[in-house]
Design a protein around this motif. Structure first.
Motif, PDB file in Angstrom:
ATOM      1  N   ARG A   3       0.935  -1.169  -0.023  1.00  0.00           N
ATOM      2  CA  ARG A   3       0.096   0.085  -0.136  1.00  0.00           C
ATOM      3  C   ARG A   3       0.945   1.278   0.076  1.00  0.00           C
ATOM      4  NH1 ARG A   3      -4.722  -1.134   4.336  1.00  0.00           N
ATOM      5  NH2 ARG A   3      -5.722  -2.724   3.380  1.00  0.00           N
ATOM      6  N   GLU A   4       0.412   2.314  -0.338  1.00  0.00           N
ATOM      7  CA  GLU A   4       1.072   3.693  -0.320  1.00  0.00           C
ATOM      8  C   GLU A   4       0.983   4.040   1.113  1.00  0.00           C
ATOM      9  OE1 GLU A   4      -1.071   5.917  -3.676  1.00  0.00           O
ATOM     10  OE2 GLU A   4       0.123   7.244  -2.565  1.00  0.00           O
ATOM     11  N   ILE A   5       2.101   4.587   1.533  1.00  0.00           N
ATOM     12  CA  ILE A   5       2.359   5.001   2.755  1.00  0.00           C
ATOM     13  C   ILE A   5       1.775   6.446   3.004  1.00  0.00           C
ATOM     14  CG2 ILE A   5       4.091   5.560   4.559  1.00  0.00           C
ATOM     15  CD1 ILE A   5       4.381   2.823   3.751  1.00  0.00           C
ATOM     16  N   GLY A   6       0.897   6.347   4.036  1.00  0.00           N
ATOM     17  CA  GLY A   6       0.252   7.659   4.568  1.00  0.00           C
ATOM     18  C   GLY A   6       1.037   8.346   5.758  1.00  0.00           C
ATOM     19  N   LEU A   7       1.540   9.183   5.574  1.00  0.00           N
ATOM     20  CA  LEU A   7       2.147   9.843   6.844  1.00  0.00           C
ATOM     21  C   LEU A   7       1.391  11.078   7.689  1.00  0.00           C
ATOM     22  CD1 LEU A   7       5.719  10.164   5.382  1.00  0.00           C
ATOM     23  CD2 LEU A   7       5.015   8.562   7.038  1.00  0.00           C
ATOM     24  N   SER A   8       0.064  11.020   7.181  1.00  0.00           N
ATOM     25  CA  SER A   8      -0.811  12.313   7.960  1.00  0.00           C
ATOM     26  C   SER A   8      -0.918  12.018   9.485  1.00  0.00           C
ATOM     27  CB  SER A   8      -2.122  12.172   7.124  1.00  0.00           C
ATOM     28  OG  SER A   8      -1.890  12.424   5.922  1.00  0.00           O
ATOM     29  N   HIS A   9      -1.065  10.870   9.963  1.00  0.00           N
ATOM     30  CA  HIS A   9      -1.309  10.564  11.415  1.00  0.00           C
ATOM     31  C   HIS A   9      -0.075  10.407  12.079  1.00  0.00           C
ATOM     32  CE1 HIS A   9      -5.588  10.626  11.106  1.00  0.00           C
ATOM     33  NE2 HIS A   9      -5.537  10.204   9.891  1.00  0.00           N
ATOM     34  N   LEU A  10       1.036  10.592  11.332  1.00  0.00           N
ATOM     35  CA  LEU A  10       2.457  10.424  11.891  1.00  0.00           C
ATOM     36  C   LEU A  10       2.472  11.288  13.380  1.00  0.00           C
ATOM     37  CD1 LEU A  10       4.971   8.755  11.472  1.00  0.00           C
ATOM     38  CD2 LEU A  10       6.020  11.019  10.581  1.00  0.00           C
ATOM     39  N   LYS A  11       3.007  10.429  14.292  1.00  0.00           N
ATOM     40  CA  LYS A  11       3.241  10.884  15.685  1.00  0.00           C
ATOM     41  C   LYS A  11       4.451  11.143  16.419  1.00  0.00           C
ATOM     42  CE  LYS A  11      -1.710   9.813  17.038  1.00  0.00           C
ATOM     43  NZ  LYS A  11      -2.295   8.869  17.267  1.00  0.00           N
ATOM     44  N   ILE A  12       5.259  10.165  16.029  1.00  0.00           N
ATOM     45  CA  ILE A  12       6.580  10.238  16.516  1.00  0.00           C
ATOM     46  C   ILE A  12       7.741   9.679  15.301  1.00  0.00           C
ATOM     47  CG2 ILE A  12       8.031   8.934  18.533  1.00  0.00           C
ATOM     48  CD1 ILE A  12       5.805   7.508  19.119  1.00  0.00           C
ATOM     49  N   ILE A  13       8.640  10.464  15.550  1.00  0.00           N
ATOM     50  CA  ILE A  13      10.009  10.085  14.692  1.00  0.00           C
ATOM     51  C   ILE A  13      11.020   9.835  15.407  1.00  0.00           C
ATOM     52  CG2 ILE A  13      11.656  11.133  12.793  1.00  0.00           C
ATOM     53  CD1 ILE A  13       9.342  13.025  12.400  1.00  0.00           C
ATOM     54  N   VAL A  14      11.535   8.501  15.260  1.00  0.00           N
ATOM     55  CA  VAL A  14      12.461   8.093  16.259  1.00  0.00           C
ATOM     56  C   VAL A  14      13.806   7.687  15.387  1.00  0.00           C
ATOM     57  CG1 VAL A  14      13.296   6.239  17.698  1.00  0.00           C
ATOM     58  CG2 VAL A  14      10.900   6.662  17.761  1.00  0.00           C
ATOM     59  N   ILE A  15      14.897   8.473  15.909  1.00  0.00           N
ATOM     60  CA  ILE A  15      16.278   8.347  15.089  1.00  0.00           C
ATOM     61  C   ILE A  15      17.092   7.401  16.056  1.00  0.00           C
ATOM     62  CG2 ILE A  15      18.017   9.821  14.038  1.00  0.00           C
ATOM     63  CD1 ILE A  15      15.795  12.035  13.928  1.00  0.00           C
ATOM     64  N   ASN A  16      17.908   6.855  15.344  1.00  0.00           N
ATOM     65  CA  ASN A  16      19.112   6.013  16.037  1.00  0.00           C
ATOM     66  C   ASN A  16      19.911   7.014  16.377  1.00  0.00           C
ATOM     67  OD1 ASN A  16      21.342   4.671  16.806  1.00  0.00           O
ATOM     68  ND2 ASN A  16      21.079   3.169  15.095  1.00  0.00           N
ATOM     69  N   HIS A  17      20.765   6.835  17.432  1.00  0.00           N
ATOM     70  CA  HIS A  17      21.398   7.873  18.212  1.00  0.00           C
ATOM     71  C   HIS A  17      22.801   8.087  17.460  1.00  0.00           C
ATOM     72  CE1 HIS A  17      24.765   4.960  19.939  1.00  0.00           C
ATOM     73  NE2 HIS A  17      23.738   3.951  19.674  1.00  0.00           N
ATOM     74  N   GLU A  18      23.137   6.716  16.567  1.00  0.00           N
ATOM     75  CA  GLU A  18      24.309   7.388  15.849  1.00  0.00           C
ATOM     76  C   GLU A  18      24.029   8.395  14.636  1.00  0.00           C
ATOM     77  OE1 GLU A  18      25.962   2.889  16.413  1.00  0.00           O
ATOM     78  OE2 GLU A  18      25.327   3.586  14.634  1.00  0.00           O
ATOM     79  N   LEU A  19      22.862   8.233  14.077  1.00  0.00           N
ATOM     80  CA  LEU A  19      22.665   9.007  13.046  1.00  0.00           C
ATOM     81  C   LEU A  19      22.229  10.413  13.533  1.00  0.00           C
ATOM     82  CD1 LEU A  19      19.920   7.326  10.602  1.00  0.00           C
ATOM     83  CD2 LEU A  19      22.215   8.271  10.142  1.00  0.00           C
ATOM     84  N   ALA A  20      21.610  10.423  14.835  1.00  0.00           N
ATOM     85  CA  ALA A  20      21.503  11.714  15.692  1.00  0.00           C
ATOM     86  C   ALA A  20      22.923  12.415  15.782  1.00  0.00           C
ATOM     87  CB  ALA A  20      20.831  11.550  16.881  1.00  0.00           C
ATOM     88  N   GLU A  21      23.796  11.658  16.150  1.00  0.00           N
ATOM     89  CA  GLU A  21      24.939  12.324  16.554  1.00  0.00           C
ATOM     90  C   GLU A  21      25.714  12.922  15.260  1.00  0.00           C
ATOM     91  OE1 GLU A  21      26.877   9.530  19.075  1.00  0.00           O
ATOM     92  OE2 GLU A  21      25.092   9.862  20.618  1.00  0.00           O
ATOM     93  N   THR A  22      25.503  12.141  14.230  1.00  0.00           N
ATOM     94  CA  THR A  22      26.326  12.427  12.919  1.00  0.00           C
ATOM     95  C   THR A  22      25.579  13.202  11.577  1.00  0.00           C
ATOM     96  OG1 THR A  22      26.134  10.288  12.027  1.00  0.00           O
ATOM     97  CG2 THR A  22      27.936  10.650  13.465  1.00  0.00           C
ATOM     98  N   GLY A  23      24.316  12.588  11.320  1.00  0.00           N
ATOM     99  CA  GLY A  23      23.659  13.108  10.287  1.00  0.00           C
ATOM    100  C   GLY A  23      22.284  13.470  10.546  1.00  0.00           C
ATOM    101  N   LEU A  24      21.926  14.497  11.449  1.00  0.00           N
ATOM    102  CA  LEU A  24      20.599  14.644  11.664  1.00  0.00           C
ATOM    103  C   LEU A  24      19.751  15.317  10.949  1.00  0.00           C
ATOM    104  CD1 LEU A  24      18.493  14.383  14.073  1.00  0.00           C
ATOM    105  CD2 LEU A  24      19.418  16.353  15.100  1.00  0.00           C
ATOM    106  N   TYR A  25      20.630  16.217  10.447  1.00  0.00           N
ATOM    107  CA  TYR A  25      20.003  17.314   9.720  1.00  0.00           C
ATOM    108  C   TYR A  25      19.424  16.931   8.468  1.00  0.00           C
ATOM    109  CZ  TYR A  25      20.612  20.871  13.214  1.00  0.00           C
ATOM    110  OH  TYR A  25      20.431  21.629  14.380  1.00  0.00           O
TER     111      TYR A  25
END
Lengths: 566, 484, 429
Positions: free
Chosen positions: C118-140
């Motif tokens: 199915r197509e992904i529907g992001l309209s009801h998205l509530k949380i975005i979880v990012i791995n700490h490694e990515l957060a520390e290096t390539g967050l933006y």
């Protein structure tokens, strides 16, 4: 011509009807012929009060003597050409051989039902009389409510084959004369073979006969009609119909209920709001539901989305087909319940409830949310039964629009429909008054209702001769804080600066090409209208030019004119 | 097809003006303004609203001076037909361009937020029939329908602003932009303004009673306050990230945390944007129709609708297809078009206001000449030799009234009828040969008047009595001809 | 029929409307509900892809078309917590985690859609979880996609996790499926009461695009606590437990720390205590607790007092002395004594429960001042103006403040050169 020959001719002209009756006798050389229809006359009155006195008379029977002999009161001298008509109306026609004059005695009698509470307008507290098919009874019911000489009852005959009796009832001094004239003219211009029910006149009186919107008021209760006449409306009583028509009609009238005037005003206001909300739900509910499901899942709250998603997983139909199916089922049930005898109604209702409510859902053919939505819409429809037919049509239209175009189309459809409703003006009254155009004074009895003592003026959405209902001196409540202000603002003012109503003197032609120019009307109105911006000649010229350009040349005939509302 | 336009009252005109003050101003404008001028863009909004208020006041002044004339007639009488045609061509282009821009902005909004990548055709099919119906039904129907939706629009926008206040969290940094930034941003984003000129287009269709001009002013003020409040709440809610959120009124509501367990309440903002878009486009179309009628007076009105629809569809489908092109069109082309409502039109209007009305009658010192007051056709009838004496009497009578009778005054009809009625009364008195009463009444009237010569007095005495019957009949004929 | 067609042609707009409705109406007959076309995603988890083989061939082999500075090895694995409708008449929430790997996040999401059909529907998205490694290096880089996506609301929570985002979402899936406590609500509660950081997309971007260039992001952790249970108590297994095994696991979400980013780079991680100190300086959060240790006065003897903060008001006044801004912070705290820990056996009915004595007030003031000083020192240390003093000073006196900045060698380090004075007013509830 001898009496016998006359009688024979009459019998032939009535096609030897089985109910044709005649009695001929001779009294001192004077032949007397009595002709009547026994199916619509009172035989006992005929025997005791007409035939017996004549038969027992001994002397020279002349026309004048005859008149004195007859005991019933409704006696009239008629012409030769009126004989058949009088016989058909239930009169006994008496002819003498020694006189050319003819006497008609009205002894009309037929079985009618008594004035009972109509099923469409029940009240909790209030009068329960309803109109019947006999127009005389209906007139009686009105007469009992107006013990004044102002009550005018004008008689009209309509229908080539039926010669249906129509009575125009209005209050002289309140109802606008032009309105009366206009109604009369429209009714007199009818060339129809028969009028069986008052509904036949609706399309003739309506300014837009092809519109789905109701344009003529209908009521079955004399108290409702009396109240409308007091507002300045004209009532049209049609023989053989218990439904009395009123003009002009605005949508607000269906929002009002006679119960509202016999109960607490706050409660009435609440009920009116509920009715309007119910009407909105009924018209737009299913369409909105389907639009949200088909186009706008992102707008729905998440928990509602879960409910719908879970419920519709097993349904084999698409949402639109599903909801159409349920709507049609409800409609079929409704039609069946109208026509079935009562002893079969119980079985049908059980079957319908089981099919729709339980088995269908369990079988997975339909989903519970769709059933609920459609059920609420169908039930809400009957908060205003008078508008049920129109709203049902709208329901299906909006369902189609919602399924095709989504929320945008739904709102566009609403705007389209309301613009269409706004373009309707029957006998000068805007259809959506007092909401649109907004008339402040009329809103006292619109969505919210104020106590009767504060409704001091008549509705301004159409013309009437006397605006004042309750004068200043009649308001006695000392606890009214704003009484003084209200009085100064409301009494007898047609165009106060507080009102947002439109001017009387607005020129220009209506949308319907059949309607007439109101320029002359605006000039002949009262001083108020002239003071409030009468049309200048430049505008008249412009309008005339506009009309010429559009290829429309209209006569400035005062008698043909409807008139501008406020 | 017949298109009929009836007049509207000041409330309806004010509500139409109210509706025109929204649309783009509560969608993309706050975001675009913040990008260029930061928080100071609020002052840009206020400044532009003051300019629009100037337009509204100019309209009211013009309406007061020419209460029943249309803008076209004023232009023709003061500047000539060519200027009139040029003006209305400019109106046509202006309103068409605004309609295209507004449609594109709202189309992108609907496509992104309400529908999922739907085609332009669907949105066009939703809009065109409705706005065409509104425009063809007439100005009064449009005004009434708008009046019906006015409480809904007002309450929803107020609700959105109030809800948005709860989303204000961080501090806004003020006075970070220079004056040059502010001016350049203002010049770049002037395109949503200038809609108040629709009042001039429909000038003759608006009936304004004495004192009711305040209604229009109040409605305009409310709309301005709401727009500024929306923009302010938006900028205070989002501050530095305002440029990331193109739809202000929608974003201020969606930013607030879940409201009362309902989940999403931004649907309310969507509904009001949809309603406003419909009415806004309908008003543009109506103004286009009026302008088209002036430019091509011999062509039926329905062709204006057809022309608009055709051009609109072609432009929208083939030329302006996404938000970027729409914003570019709005930023690079339309600002030049705004010269018309904010410079050219006010100048002409001010000139028209300043010029003394050529047809205005001065207060008569030696007796007013009624010939100038009456219309040409009536004048011809009165120019017969038989009627010259009547004319003289009328002159004297009007002089006796001492009434200033401007030809295009709101009360012209009323004044004229008053004069005619008074003159009728005098004629009746003459007819009954009650000279004493006439003299007495004349003495009462003349007591305050010093400008009548003795010769005229004698004329009145001698000739009125002889011609009374004829005078009376002719007079009645004139009165009837006036349309009383 | 003729009559109706005649009426239609008289009003062409009605004709257009009818044609349009007929045209679209037929399509509506066959149009399914959007809920059946879209997979409703409530949470997104973003990790670095560990297993490159999961990536599609195009990302592995298409090296020639890649620019030089793009590392082909850097692939993203996106986990989507998707709502799965279940054909039931009762209200049932069921979630499933689906994965996708791609060169970019949008590509990974598109590929994840293939897994669910199915197509992904992001309209009801509530949380975005990012791995700490990515957060520390390539967050933006990640947040750029999320910020541009019109479907994602700006109030969506963005958190980092010390484990993989996939594991976090699997924990969230169990919690959402089996209990009424949703992870999104859990995080929202945390943001208001615990780590006191808004931690949404919007606030992060606001901080980053603001003059301070500082953004905060909370870091959460998911834990599976195994419990040994007896066979008789197997039916009482906790949420998320499996009745087949002897032991059950209890999943929960806990707080770790708060990331501080400045100019797109990770500056530091703040613990809960450090965050609480900083929250004294920030006026947004007006709840929490205050503990005073070893307090003695006429009522208490070496007691540990815990106060509950019911309300906090902060006023800032700025004055310039020799061109240096002196910020006077006036804090008003409404406190209620919630717990007294001292050496007594019985609960004594003391009047002092409702009265804050001058000694207590002094102790509280001292504690608050110390906490605030620590907080400000933290900000100075990392040159991160978390308290947004820049805006306060700019709005107060733009000219003087910018003159002050111009006078500094390192304008970014303005906090170190400012003077802070704190005064505390305490009110008892």
């Amino acid at each position: 011509m001898e009496v016998a020959k006359k009688v024979e001719n009459l019998k032939k002209s009535l096609h030897n009807s089985v109910d044709f009756a005649d009695r001929q006798l001779s009294i001192n050389g004077v032949d007397v012929g009595l002709v009547y229809l026994k199916s619509i006359t009172d035989n006992s009155i005929f025997s005791e009060n007409i035939f017996e006195p004549i038969a027992s008379f001994q002397g020279e029977l002349t026309f004048e003597v005859l008149k004195k002999l007859i005991r019933p009161n409704d006696v009239s001298e008629i012409k030769q050409e009126e004989i058949v008509q009088n016989i058909l109306k239930g009169a006994v026609v008496i002819m003498l051989s020694n006189s050319d004059k003819i006497l008609a005695v009205d002894i009309l009698k037929f079985n009618t039902r008594p004035p009972a509470e109509p099923p469409t307008s029940p009240v909790i507290l209030g009068p329960r009389e309803g109109f019947t098919e006999d127009y005389k009874t209906n007139i009686t019911l009105l007469r009992r409510r107006f013990h004044v000489e102002n009550l005018v009852l004008e008689n009209l005959i309509v229908g080539k084959e039926t010669h249906t009796q129509i009575v125009l009832a209005y209050l002289d001094g309140i109802a606008d004369k032009k309105l009366v004239k206009s109604v009369k003219k429209k009714l007199q211009s009818i060339e129809i073979d028969g009028v069986v029910d008052s509904y036949y006149l609706i399309s003739i009186l309506s300014s837009r006969p092809n519109s789905i919107l109701k344009q003529i008021g209908q009521a079955e209760k004399p108290d409702i009609i009396a109240a409308k006449m007091l507002e300045g409306r004209v009532a049209i009583i049609v023989d053989n119909s218990p439904i009395v028509l009123t003009v002009p009609f605005v949508f607000l009238e269906d929002l009002q209920n006679s119960n509202d005037y016999y109960t607490n005003y706050v409660y009435s206001s609440l009920l009116r709001i509920v009715r309007l909300v119910a009407l909105f739900l009924a018209a737009v509910g299913p369409g909105a539901y389907i639009a949200l499901q088909l186009f706008h899942y992102n707008i729905l709250p998440f928990k509602y989305l879960i409910t719908i998603a879970d419920a519709t997983q097993q349904v084999p139909f698409t949402p639109f087909i599903e909801i159409l199916f349920i709507s049609l089922l409800f409609q079929v049930l409704y039609e069946v319940s109208l026509r079935l005898p009562s002893y079969l109604g119980l079985a049908t209702s059980v079957v319908g409830a089981l099919i729709l409510g339980d088995t269908g859902v369990k079988a997975g053919l339909i989903s519970p949310p769709a059933v609920i939505v459609v059920a609420i819409a169908k039930i809400a429809l009957y908060t205003i039964p008078e508008q049920s037919s129109q709203i049902t049509i709208l329901q299906y239209v909006f369902l189609l629009i919602g399924a095709s175009l989504g929320l945008l189309g739904l709102i566009g459809g609403m705007i389209y429909f309301l613009a269409y409703a706004n373009s309707i003006e029957n006998f000068g009254a805007p259809y959506l008054a007092p909401f649109s155009p907004f008339i402040l004074g009329d809103n006292k009895d619109a969505l919210l209702k104020v106590p009767l003592t504060q409704m001091r003026t008549r509705p301004k959405s159409f013309h009437n001769q006397n605006q004042v209902r309750i004068s200043k001196h009649e308001v006695e409540s000392p606890s009214q804080e704003q009484g003084g202000e209200n009085l100064s603002q409301e009494s007898g003012e047609g165009n106060s600066s507080q009102e947002q109503g439109e001017n009387n003197s607005e020129a220009g032609t209506q949308h319907n090409p059949k309607n007439e120019n109101s320029q002359q009307n605006s000039d002949t109105k009262n001083e108020n209208s002239q003071q409030n911006g009468a049309e200048s000649e430049n505008d008249m010229q412009q309008n005339e030019q506009g009309e010429e350009k559009s290829g429309l040349k209209q006569k400035l005939n005062e008698e043909e004119i409807g008139y501008e509302g406020v | 097809m017949k298109v009929f336009d009836r007049s509207i009252n000041v409330w309806q005109a004010g509500i139409l003006l109210f509706v025109l003050m929204f649309a783009n101003k509560i969608l993309v404008l706050p975001s675009l303004l913040f990008e260029g001028a930061g928080m100071e863009s609020i002052f840009i909004l206020i400044f532009f609203f003051l300019l629009e208020l100037g337009l509204v006041l100019l309209f009211l002044a013009l309406k007061k001076k020419f209460p029943t004339q249309s803008f076209s007639q004023i232009l023709i009488s003061h500047f000539g037909k060519i200027v009139n045609v040029c003006f209305f061509v400019a109106f046509m282009i202006f309103f068409f361009a605004k309609a295209v821009l507004l449609y594109n902005v709202t189309y992108i909004f609907f496509r992104n937020l309400i529908y999922k990548d739907t085609s332009n055709l669907l949105i066009l099919f939703c809009f065109l029939p409705v706005i065409n119906h509104l425009a063809i039904s007439g100005l009064r129907v449009m005004g009434r329908t708008c009046q019906l939706f006015f409480p809904v629009i007002l309450s929803i926008i107020v609700f959105c602003v109030i809800v948005g206040v709860f989303g204000i969290g961080s501090r806004a940094i003020w006075f970070q932009s220079s004056w040059m930034d502010v001016l350049l941003t203002a010049a770049k984003h002037i395109e949503p303004f200038g809609d108040a000129i629709f009042l001039f287009v429909v000038m003759d269709k608006i009936n304004i009673k004495n004192g009711d001009w305040k209604v229009m002013f109040y409605l305009f003020a409310i709309s301005a306050v709401l727009v500024v409040a929306t923009a302010l709440v938006f900028m205070l809610s989002y501050t530095y990230t305002s440029f990331m959120h193109p739809y202000a009124v929608f974003e201020i509501v969606s930013f607030v945390k879940e409201f009362g367990g309902l989940g999403r309440i931004d649907i309310i903002a969507m509904v009001v944007i949809i309603i406003l878009a419909y009415f806004h486009l309908a008003i543009y179309l109506k103004c286009f129709m009026f302008a088209f009628e002036q430019v091509f007076p011999k062509i039926d009105k329905i062709y204006s609708v057809i022309t608009f629809n055709f051009l609109f569809v072609v432009t929208v489908i083939f030329f302006i297809i996404n938000l970027e092109t729409a914003v570019t069109f709005g930023e690079q082309i339309l600002p030049y078009a705004e010269i018309f409502p904010f410079f050219i039109l006010p100048i002409f209007v001010l000139i028209a206001l300043a010029i003394k009305n050529k047809n205005v009658q001065k207060k008569p010192e030696n007796g007013g000449n009624l010939q100038k007051i009456l219309k040409n056709n009536e004048r011809k009838e009165l120019n017969n030799s038989q009627n010259k004496s009547i004319l003289q009497n009328l002159n004297i009578a009007s002089h006796l009234q001492n009434v200033n009778i401007p030809s295009h005054n709101l009360n012209y009809q009323q004044q004229k009828q008053k004069i005619l009625k008074k003159q009728q009364k005098q004629v009746k008195l003459l007819k009954l040969n009650k000279k004493q009463k006439i003299l007495n009444s004349k003495n009462n009237i003349l007591g305050n008047k010093n400008n009548i010569s003795n010769e005229e007095k004698n004329n009145l005495k001698s000739k009125n009595t002889q011609k009374s019957g004829f005078f009376c009949n002719k007079f009645q004929f004139i009165a009837e001809k006036e349309g009383a | 029929m003729k009559f109706f067609s005649h009426q239609l042609f008289k009003t062409p707009m009605l004709l257009v409307f009818v044609v349009m409705i007929v045209f679209y109406g037929f399509t509506a007959l066959g149009r399914p509900a959007e809920i059946n076309k879209f997979a409703v995603v409530t949470a997104i988890g973003i990790d670095k892809a560990e297993d490159k083989d999961l990536a599609p061939e195009s990302t592995q082999s298409d090296n020639l078309s890649m620019p030089d500075n793009v590392n082909v090895d850097e692939l993203y694995e996106v986990s989507l917590l998707t709502f799965v409708p279940v054909a039931q008449q009762s209200f049932t929430e069921k979630y499933k985690v689906i994965n996708g790997v791609g060169k970019s996040i949008s590509e990974a999401i598109d590929l994840a859609a293939l897994n669910i059909g199915r197509e992904i529907g992001l309209s009801h998205l509530k949380i975005i979880v990012i791995n700490h490694e990515l957060a520390e290096t390539g967050l933006y880089k990640i947040l750029d996609y999320l910020g541009r996506n019109i479907q994602i609301s700006s109030s969506t929570k963005v958190v980092a996790t010390d484990k993989t985002a996939k594991e976090f979402l699997e924990t969230a899936q169990k919690l959402d499926n089996e209990s009424s406590i949703k992870v999104a609500e859990h995080i929202m509660f945390n943001s208001d009461y615990i780590y006191s950081t808004e931690s949404s997309l919007e606030t992060f971007f606001k901080g980053s695009f603001g003059p301070t260039n500082v953004g905060l992001m909370a870091c959460l952790s998911s834990k599976s606590k195994e419990e040994q249970t007896s066979p008789t108590a197997a039916s009482d297994a906790g949420s998320g437990g499996s009745s087949e095994s002897e032991g059950s696991t209890e999943d929960m979400v806990t707080q770790c720390h708060v990331y501080v980013f400045k100019k797109e780079e990770l500056v530091t991680k703040l613990g809960e205590r450090d965050m609480k100190k900083i929250n004294f300086v920030i006026g947004d959060f007006d709840n929490g607790s205050l503990v005073i240790e070893h307090f003695s006065d006429q009522h208490f003897d070496d007691a540990n007092l815990s106060f509950e903060i019911f309300g906090k008001t902060i006023n800032y006044k700025v004055a310039y002395q020799n061109g240096i801004p002196v910020v006077h912070i006036d804090i008003g705290l409404t406190l209620r004594l919630s717990e007294v820990e001292q050496n007594h056996d019985l609960l004594q009915e003391n009047v002092e429960l409702f009265v804050i004595t001058p000694e207590a007030e002094r102790a509280i003031e001292k504690k608050v001042k110390n906490s605030m000083a620590d907080g400000i020192n933290l900000m100075r240390e990392y040159q991160s103006d978390i308290g947004d003093f820049y805006t306060i000073l700019h709005n107060d006196n733009k000219t003087a403040f910018h003159n002050f900045l111009d006078s500094l060698e390192d304008p970014d380090n303005y906090l170190s050169h400012m003077v802070f004075k704190v005064s505390v007013r305490v009110y008892a509830k």
